[in-house]
Design a protein around this motif. Structure first.
Motif, short mmCIF file in Angstrom:
data_model
loop_
_atom_site.label_atom_id
_atom_site.label_comp_id
_atom_site.label_asym_id
_atom_site.label_seq_id
_atom_site.Cartn_x
_atom_site.Cartn_y
_atom_site.Cartn_z
N LEU A 154 0.52 6.30 8.15
CA LEU A 154 0.32 5.78 6.80
C LEU A 154 1.09 4.49 6.57
CD1 LEU A 154 0.50 9.21 4.96
CD2 LEU A 154 -1.53 7.76 5.10
N THR A 195 -0.65 1.63 8.32
CA THR A 195 -1.84 1.23 7.55
C THR A 195 -1.44 0.45 6.30
OG1 THR A 195 -2.95 3.22 8.35
CG2 THR A 195 -3.96 2.07 6.50
N HIS A 206 -7.14 6.60 3.52
CA HIS A 206 -6.99 7.98 3.99
C HIS A 206 -8.16 8.83 3.52
CE1 HIS A 206 -5.00 11.72 5.18
NE2 HIS A 206 -5.43 12.20 4.03
N TYR A 262 -5.54 2.38 10.55
CA TYR A 262 -5.39 3.84 10.45
C TYR A 262 -5.87 4.51 11.74
CZ TYR A 262 -5.74 8.45 8.14
OH TYR A 262 -5.60 9.77 7.79
#
Length: 289
Positions: free
Chosen positions: A207, A210, A282, A193
């Motif tokens: 995203l 990741t 996140h 990330y």
């Protein structure tokens, strides 16, 4: 940060993380804003309703953590009733479809742990770190596998999917990940990330990059439940191959993700466990950045 401000912040970041995971695309085999992936009983609107239904529970778990003064393991028991009510709310919102039950479990724990650590560090110098929150998660999950998987005496019909897979294959799933302090997030998800963030790419690409990184290591019970352990190993190998191409950060890697989405969707392969850890990654970045 005041008590109510802290709780609102943690709860809102949890909902944000759940939404970000749901819409990023093209997410291989997963429901996203483009399609329903490997699923025939849900779409992006189902996830919007589900996330809205779970939002109050995230705030309640954060509040529980912020006000908790006993040992971390006791906090896990305190938030259990919140989780049970939230699960009922989710099913009511989705018409009985299980969209985010696994994510409810792990994100509720994350919110409670974040609340507790924020309160512990009230007035301290320096920001709250990912290691501090995940260390608290590890304490919350102490002996979780032994108590909920190894010691279970349930009839097959009464077992959850996770309990069934542990009995059949010894797979610890998300309970094992929590007990270990979410190493997949700390050592794989967060570095990927941060690398994508540093590269200055869009949220979508960040995203997806990741997600693919997490797919290389996640003991994904969603895949094993739908298929078998060999399919999980194949998924991990697919993700590793794409990460070797640069993941979502290169044109070649991104195209491979597009192709994988088409393949997994047609073959009904859904890396839902990795998706849950993407949301956690996140969230953790946001509450510690």
């Amino acid at each position: 940060m005041r008590n109510d401000d802290c709780v609102r912040y943690i709860g809102s970041k949890a909902v944000e993380a759940m939404l970000m995971e749901a819409v990023c695309a093209p997410a291989p085999g997963l429901v996203d804003r483009y399609n329903s992936g490997a699923h025939t009983d849900m779409d992006i609107f189902t996830f919007m309703r589900s996330t809205a239904a779970l939002g109050p529970a995230m705030h309640s778990c954060a509040a529980c953590g912020y006000g908790h003064e006993e040992n971390p393991r006791a906090l896990l028991q305190r938030i259990r009733p919140i989780g049970r009510q939230a699960e009922a709310d989710m099913f009511a919102a989705t018409g009985g479809v299980n969209t985010q039950k696994g994510l409810l479990f792990v994100m509720g724990i994350m919110c409670a742990a974040a609340g507790a650590v924020y309160h512990e560090r009230l007035g301290s110098e320096g920001a709250v770190t990912a290691e501090q929150i995940l260390g608290y998660v590890k304490e919350m999950g102490r002996h979780l596998v032994a108590q909920e998987l190894e010691a279970m005496q349930l009839a097959e019909k009464d077992m959850t999917a996770g309990q069934r897979l542990f009995k059949q294959y010894g797979i610890r799933g998300i309970r094992g990940e929590v007990e270990d302090g979410l190493p997949a997030v700390l050592y794989t998800g967060l570095p990927a990330y941060k690398a994508a963030k540093k590269a200055g790419v869009s949220d979508d690409v960040m995203l997806l990059h990741t997600l693919l990184a997490l797919m290389t290591v996640t003991e994904d019970t969603t895949i094993v439940h739908r298929h078998n352990p060999q399919q999980l190993r194949d998924v991990q190998a697919d993700a590793q191959r794409i990460m070797s191409l640069g993941g979502a950060l290169t044109e070649e890697g991104f195209q491979a993700i597009v192709d994988l989405d088409a393949s997994y969707s047609s073959r009904r392969i859904s890396p839902g466990g990795s998706a849950d850890l993407l949301a956690v990654t996140h969230f953790l970045y946001e509450v510690t950045a």
